[in-house]
Design a protein around this motif. Structure first.
Motif, PDB file in Angstrom:
ATOM      1  N   PHE A 364      32.735 -22.145  -1.475  1.00 36.27           N
ATOM      2  CA  PHE A 364      32.690 -21.700  -3.427  1.00 36.27           C
ATOM      3  C   PHE A 364      31.320 -21.706  -3.365  1.00 36.27           C
ATOM      4  O   PHE A 364      31.936 -20.907  -4.447  1.00 36.27           O
ATOM      5  CB  PHE A 364      32.696 -24.125  -3.814  1.00 36.27           C
ATOM      6  CG  PHE A 364      32.023 -24.618  -4.696  1.00 36.27           C
ATOM      7  CD1 PHE A 364      32.779 -24.025  -5.966  1.00 36.27           C
ATOM      8  CD2 PHE A 364      30.932 -25.176  -4.683  1.00 36.27           C
ATOM      9  CE1 PHE A 364      32.604 -24.452  -6.956  1.00 36.27           C
ATOM     10  CE2 PHE A 364      30.607 -25.303  -6.200  1.00 36.27           C
ATOM     11  CZ  PHE A 364      31.449 -25.792  -7.162  1.00 36.27           C
ATOM     12  N   GLN A 365      30.607 -21.778  -3.156  1.00 31.48           N
ATOM     13  CA  GLN A 365      29.316 -20.780  -3.275  1.00 31.48           C
ATOM     14  C   GLN A 365      29.755 -19.514  -3.741  1.00 31.48           C
ATOM     15  O   GLN A 365      29.246 -18.908  -4.704  1.00 31.48           O
ATOM     16  CB  GLN A 365      28.563 -21.081  -2.232  1.00 31.48           C
ATOM     17  CG  GLN A 365      27.886 -22.173  -2.020  1.00 31.48           C
ATOM     18  CD  GLN A 365      26.669 -22.701  -3.661  1.00 31.48           C
ATOM     19  OE1 GLN A 365      26.646 -22.461  -4.515  1.00 31.48           O
ATOM     20  NE2 GLN A 365      27.473 -24.463  -3.492  1.00 31.48           N
ATOM     21  N   ASP A 366      30.099 -19.026  -2.342  1.00 33.32           N
ATOM     22  CA  ASP A 366      31.044 -17.223  -2.221  1.00 33.32           C
ATOM     23  C   ASP A 366      31.612 -17.035  -3.611  1.00 33.32           C
ATOM     24  O   ASP A 366      31.656 -15.840  -4.136  1.00 33.32           O
ATOM     25  CB  ASP A 366      31.198 -17.157  -1.220  1.00 33.32           C
ATOM     26  CG  ASP A 366      30.559 -17.803  -0.051  1.00 33.32           C
ATOM     27  OD1 ASP A 366      29.540 -17.048  -0.023  1.00 33.32           O
ATOM     28  OD2 ASP A 366      30.996 -17.717   1.661  1.00 33.32           O
ATOM     29  N   PHE A 367      32.422 -17.976  -3.491  1.00 35.93           N
ATOM     30  CA  PHE A 367      33.462 -17.936  -4.334  1.00 35.93           C
ATOM     31  C   PHE A 367      33.082 -17.621  -6.485  1.00 35.93           C
ATOM     32  O   PHE A 367      33.325 -16.673  -6.985  1.00 35.93           O
ATOM     33  CB  PHE A 367      34.683 -18.990  -5.031  1.00 35.93           C
ATOM     34  CG  PHE A 367      35.406 -18.757  -3.977  1.00 35.93           C
ATOM     35  CD1 PHE A 367      35.842 -17.773  -3.386  1.00 35.93           C
ATOM     36  CD2 PHE A 367      36.228 -20.179  -3.132  1.00 35.93           C
ATOM     37  CE1 PHE A 367      36.900 -17.499  -2.360  1.00 35.93           C
ATOM     38  CE2 PHE A 367      37.005 -20.224  -2.757  1.00 35.93           C
ATOM     39  CZ  PHE A 367      37.781 -18.809  -2.031  1.00 35.93           C
ATOM     40  N   VAL A 368      31.797 -18.217  -6.606  1.00 34.84           N
ATOM     41  CA  VAL A 368      31.235 -18.395  -7.406  1.00 34.84           C
ATOM     42  C   VAL A 368      30.392 -17.143  -7.671  1.00 34.84           C
ATOM     43  O   VAL A 368      30.954 -16.259  -8.826  1.00 34.84           O
ATOM     44  CB  VAL A 368      29.902 -19.629  -7.524  1.00 34.84           C
ATOM     45  CG1 VAL A 368      29.632 -19.314  -9.148  1.00 34.84           C
ATOM     46  CG2 VAL A 368      30.513 -20.892  -8.630  1.00 34.84           C
ATOM     47  N   GLN A 371      33.097 -14.190  -8.151  1.00 35.60           N
ATOM     48  CA  GLN A 371      33.816 -14.452  -9.776  1.00 35.60           C
ATOM     49  C   GLN A 371      33.057 -13.132 -10.880  1.00 35.60           C
ATOM     50  O   GLN A 371      33.476 -12.385 -11.308  1.00 35.60           O
ATOM     51  CB  GLN A 371      33.620 -15.358  -9.774  1.00 35.60           C
ATOM     52  CG  GLN A 371      34.494 -15.431 -11.503  1.00 35.60           C
ATOM     53  CD  GLN A 371      35.618 -16.648 -11.810  1.00 35.60           C
ATOM     54  OE1 GLN A 371      35.625 -17.491 -10.853  1.00 35.60           O
ATOM     55  NE2 GLN A 371      35.291 -17.355 -12.870  1.00 35.60           N
ATOM     56  N   ARG A 372      31.572 -13.270 -10.098  1.00 41.43           N
ATOM     57  CA  ARG A 372      30.520 -12.805 -11.571  1.00 41.43           C
ATOM     58  C   ARG A 372      30.612 -11.049 -11.006  1.00 41.43           C
ATOM     59  O   ARG A 372      31.252 -10.246 -11.768  1.00 41.43           O
ATOM     60  CB  ARG A 372      28.972 -12.955 -11.179  1.00 41.43           C
ATOM     61  CG  ARG A 372      28.059 -12.599 -11.930  1.00 41.43           C
ATOM     62  CD  ARG A 372      26.642 -12.935 -11.808  1.00 41.43           C
ATOM     63  NE  ARG A 372      26.769 -14.115 -12.869  1.00 41.43           N
ATOM     64  CZ  ARG A 372      25.786 -14.852 -13.421  1.00 41.43           C
ATOM     65  NH1 ARG A 372      24.277 -14.335 -12.966  1.00 41.43           N
ATOM     66  NH2 ARG A 372      25.956 -15.736 -14.509  1.00 41.43           N
ATOM     67  N   ALA A 373      30.232 -11.118  -9.241  1.00 39.06           N
ATOM     68  CA  ALA A 373      30.647  -9.548  -9.043  1.00 39.06           C
ATOM     69  C   ALA A 373      32.253  -8.958  -9.705  1.00 39.06           C
ATOM     70  O   ALA A 373      31.704  -7.689  -9.475  1.00 39.06           O
ATOM     71  CB  ALA A 373      30.477  -9.491  -7.149  1.00 39.06           C
TER      72      ALA A 373
END
Length: 481
Positions: A364-368, A371-373
């Protein structure tokens, strides 16, 4: 239809007599209209000369009376002074004036007093008409084009009657700003009073009530830039925002609201402003994590099969542009299709309906972050719509148009309370009430979160050191060796 224009010095007895005669005719004749022009004695000579020159008339005394040819068009027909007007009224309307001299003088004195009072009232009104001064930095960014139409509204500024918008872009060309100014004026927004453009810092932030800084420092290959490029970028940011802070300190109003927006180095930029605007309360400076909040809400909504708006009270801790942490300890979900259901206003804690804690702490933390990247890699800039939405959300809360129970994540100067690091700008949960924000101390800061925040604080201190003069000396020494 007859329309007569009466102009004269406010203290002129003959002008007063002509006024009353005209009023008498207006009461008696339904098609008789009068327009009166009262001129202060000191301004009369100049006004009379200009009016006569414009119309090709010759007249030397007060009053000046003419008849406008309403049905025929063209310039008016000069009658002359009071005696000429009286003769005209007697000949065409069989009405005369027998006003005693004492009444004539009394009306003239009353006219002068009324005129002076009207002028004073207007001056008082103008002196209290102070449009809200909004400054937007990096005004040629895509976010600004989306922001402007939504910003100048009573929904965002409920107590404001007029706004002066200042568009500042140090890297932009004046022609681009002129086009943006023209587009803004063409919107015909009711609150918009004036648009000014600026390509340098000569007048920057003068009398500012609100400052929105949209600067970004993305490059075509941000992820793979080397350490030297990062140092150069941070030094550039440090120089600019140090100057911004000094100018805000010297020129902006002490109750200014400053919002640092974007995705690159936002905590650092806000910190630099605070360090160089010492005479302004540190609580007037914030940076927003609403973009991260919304990205996290969107990911969680897909997981729970609800709308993004059905997820609320997501908290972002730490360095918004670096080592942040998405916290769902207070997050709620509405309209969730689970064993327990209720009306639309019924909500459940997200952590009670979603039990995969490992996924929340890792993927979950990585997905956020990803998504920005992904947005940056495609556009080489921050998410414009998301940035705009965040700015509007914060301003509405700051101006008292949002619920006091709404929790937002803001980068603010931490003061060491509630296990938070001291003296750095970190994203923390806040609520707004009566135009002021307060840290939500009910949020739990456990040992693990405290370690994350210390890591963010250390990261931010390193960034600040890289932009300082000492940081540059170290860099030069390393280059020489």
């Amino acid at each position: 239809m007859a329309k007569f224009v009466l102009a004269g010095k406010t203290n002129c007895p003959h002008y007063a007599k002509a006024e009353l005669l005209a009023d008498s005719l207006r009461r008696s004749l339904p098609n008789f209209t009068v327009h009166k022009i009262s001129i202060l004695p000191d301004d009369w000579k100049e006004w009379l000369e200009a009016t006569c020159e414009r119309n090709g008339w010759k007249h030397e005394h007060s009053p000046l009376i003419w008849r406008e040819l309403v049905d025929q068009g063209g310039k008016g027909m000069l009658l002359g002074g009071f005696s000429d007007f009286l003769e005209h009224c007697q000949e065409y309307y069989s009405i005369t004036s027998d006003m005693p001299t004492n009444i004539m003088l009394s009306v003239a004195a009353e006219n002068l007093e009324t005129k002076i009072n009207l002028i004073m009232d207007e001056q008082h009104r103008v002196s209290h008409f102070q449009p809200l001064q909004i400054w937007i930095g990096s005004a040629l960014s895509p976010a600004c084009h989306i922001l402007i139409p939504n910003l100048l509204s009573t929904e965002v500024f409920p107590q404001i009657s007029a706004i002066c918008l200042h568009l500042l872009d140090l890297d932009g060309n004046e022609e681009g700003l002129q086009w943006l100014k023209m587009e803004t004026e063409d919107l015909a927004l009711p609150l918009l009073n004036q648009v000014d453009i600026h390509t340098d810092l000569e007048q920057a932030f003068q009398e500012a009530d609100v400052i929105l800084l949209l600067d970004e420092w993305w490059s075509d290959d941000t992820e793979n830039e080397d350490e030297e490029e990062k140092k150069r970028k941070i030094k550039e940011i440090s120089d600019l925002y140090t100057e911004y802070g000094r100018l805000i300190d010297a020129r902006a109003k002490k109750e200014v609201k400053v919002i640092v927006s974007g995705s690159s180095f936002v905590n650092l930029r806000c910190s630099l402003l605070l360090n160089n605007a010492s005479s302004i309360d540190s609580r007037r400076f914030v940076t927003m994590a609403t973009q991260l909040e919304n990205e996290a809400r969107a990911i969680m909504a897909k997981k729970l099969k609800v709308r993004t708006s059905d997820i609320t009270d997501v908290i972002v801790w730490g360095n918004i542009s670096g080592s942040f942490y998405i916290d769902l300890q207070r997050a709620k979900v509405f309209n969730y299709d689970g064993p327990i259901k209720g009306p639309p206003f019924f909500s459940q804690p997200v952590l009670q309906v979603f039990h995969d804690r490992k996924w929340l702490e890792t993927e979950f933390q990585d997905f956020v972050r990803c998504q920005r990247a992904a947005v940056v890699s495609k556009t080489c800039q921050g998410a414009a719509m998301s940035a705009t939405n965040g700015i509007l959300t914060v301003l509405k809360a700051w101006n008292g148009t949002s619920s006091p129970d709404e929790v937002l994540s803001l980068g603010v100067l931490c003061t060491g309370h509630n296990n938070l690091p001291d003296g750095v700008v970190l994203s923390v949960p806040v609520t707004f009430s009566d135009g002021k924000w307060s840290v939500l101390f009910e949020a739990t800061v456990g040992d693990e979160l405290k370690e994350r925040l210390q890591l963010s604080a250390s990261e931010l201190r390193q960034e600040k050191e890289l932009g300082s003069e000492n940081g540059m000396i170290v860099m030069n020494e390393e280059e020489e060796t």
